[in-house]
Design a protein around this motif. Structure first.
Motif, PDB file in Angstrom:
ATOM      1  N   ALA A  20      13.755 118.218 128.783  1.00 53.26           N
ATOM      2  CA  ALA A  20      12.888 118.885 129.645  1.00 53.26           C
ATOM      3  C   ALA A  20      12.428 120.082 128.721  1.00 53.26           C
ATOM      4  O   ALA A  20      11.952 119.875 127.623  1.00 53.26           O
ATOM      5  CB  ALA A  20      13.659 119.413 130.909  1.00 53.26           C
ATOM      6  N   ASN A  21      12.224 121.442 129.271  1.00 52.14           N
ATOM      7  CA  ASN A  21      11.887 122.638 128.619  1.00 52.14           C
ATOM      8  C   ASN A  21      13.015 123.467 128.271  1.00 52.14           C
ATOM      9  O   ASN A  21      12.742 124.600 128.077  1.00 52.14           O
ATOM     10  CB  ASN A  21      10.786 123.358 129.447  1.00 52.14           C
ATOM     11  N   ILE A  22      14.058 122.713 128.217  1.00 58.05           N
ATOM     12  CA  ILE A  22      15.403 123.533 128.097  1.00 58.05           C
ATOM     13  C   ILE A  22      15.734 123.603 126.528  1.00 58.05           C
ATOM     14  O   ILE A  22      16.340 124.884 126.075  1.00 58.05           O
ATOM     15  CB  ILE A  22      16.612 122.777 128.789  1.00 58.05           C
ATOM     16  N   CYS A  23      15.857 122.659 125.785  1.00 54.25           N
ATOM     17  CA  CYS A  23      16.147 122.730 124.370  1.00 54.25           C
ATOM     18  C   CYS A  23      15.403 121.842 123.588  1.00 54.25           C
ATOM     19  O   CYS A  23      14.987 120.842 124.220  1.00 54.25           O
ATOM     20  CB  CYS A  23      17.487 122.494 124.616  1.00 54.25           C
ATOM     21  N   SER A  24      15.291 122.110 122.363  1.00 53.20           N
ATOM     22  CA  SER A  24      14.768 120.994 121.299  1.00 53.20           C
ATOM     23  C   SER A  24      15.151 121.368 119.932  1.00 53.20           C
ATOM     24  O   SER A  24      15.892 122.098 119.425  1.00 53.20           O
ATOM     25  CB  SER A  24      13.241 121.460 121.540  1.00 53.20           C
ATOM     26  N   CYS A  25      14.574 120.270 119.264  1.00 50.87           N
ATOM     27  CA  CYS A  25      14.726 120.403 117.653  1.00 50.87           C
ATOM     28  C   CYS A  25      13.756 119.458 117.145  1.00 50.87           C
ATOM     29  O   CYS A  25      13.343 118.156 117.709  1.00 50.87           O
ATOM     30  CB  CYS A  25      16.083 119.445 117.416  1.00 50.87           C
ATOM     31  N   VAL A  26      13.486 119.646 115.809  1.00 53.06           N
ATOM     32  CA  VAL A  26      12.414 118.941 115.048  1.00 53.06           C
ATOM     33  C   VAL A  26      13.307 118.130 113.834  1.00 53.06           C
ATOM     34  O   VAL A  26      14.217 118.698 113.320  1.00 53.06           O
ATOM     35  CB  VAL A  26      11.415 119.861 114.406  1.00 53.06           C
ATOM     36  N   CYS A  27      13.021 116.709 113.888  1.00 51.26           N
ATOM     37  CA  CYS A  27      13.627 115.824 113.122  1.00 51.26           C
ATOM     38  C   CYS A  27      12.755 115.358 111.975  1.00 51.26           C
ATOM     39  O   CYS A  27      11.709 114.734 112.493  1.00 51.26           O
ATOM     40  CB  CYS A  27      14.492 114.662 113.785  1.00 51.26           C
ATOM     41  N   THR A  28      13.040 115.670 110.621  1.00 51.46           N
ATOM     42  CA  THR A  28      12.196 115.186 109.681  1.00 51.46           C
ATOM     43  C   THR A  28      13.059 114.291 108.925  1.00 51.46           C
ATOM     44  O   THR A  28      14.059 114.301 108.668  1.00 51.46           O
ATOM     45  CB  THR A  28      11.759 116.214 108.491  1.00 51.46           C
TER      46      THR A  28
END
Length: 109
Positions: A20-28
């Motif tokens: 949702a708009n709670i948590c995130s991460c960018v994965c390369t």
């Protein structure tokens, strides 16, 4: 937690994994010549949701996503004073490595 997991690819061919708009991460994702590696960057849980298990759920989703991409190794950096982050990563079997990271600051913030 029945929040929707979202995985989006951006123009730089990075995956953004979020709940949702709670948590995130960018994965390369890249191949270093020996293995297919996923680098985690900007792992973030919005402050009102911290301590509610969202970081754990995000890491679980990232690991599951990495497996679907045939990733050999998932790596990240964490500030040495970020005890909450370090505990989360170690709980999920991440191991400290002997790599040293360097930074070149081009503009002071």
């Amino acid at each position: 937690m029945a929040d929707r997991i979202i995985i989006e690819w951006n123009e730089a061919k990075q995956a953004i994994v979020s709940i949702a708009n709670i948590c995130s991460c960018v994965c390369t994702i890249f191949n270093n010549g020996k293995a297919k590696v996923m680098i985690l960057d900007s792992v973030f849980v919005d402050e009102p949701y911290r301590g509610q298990g969202y970081g754990q759920k995000l890491i679980e989703e990232i690991i599951n996503f990495a497996k679907t991409q045939s990733i050999d190794s998932v790596e990240l950096q964490v500030n040495q004073d970020n005890e909450v982050g370090i505990n989360l990563y170690e709980k999920n079997q991440f191991q400290k490595t002997n790599k040293h990271y360097y930074r070149l600051i081009l503009n002071k913030w």
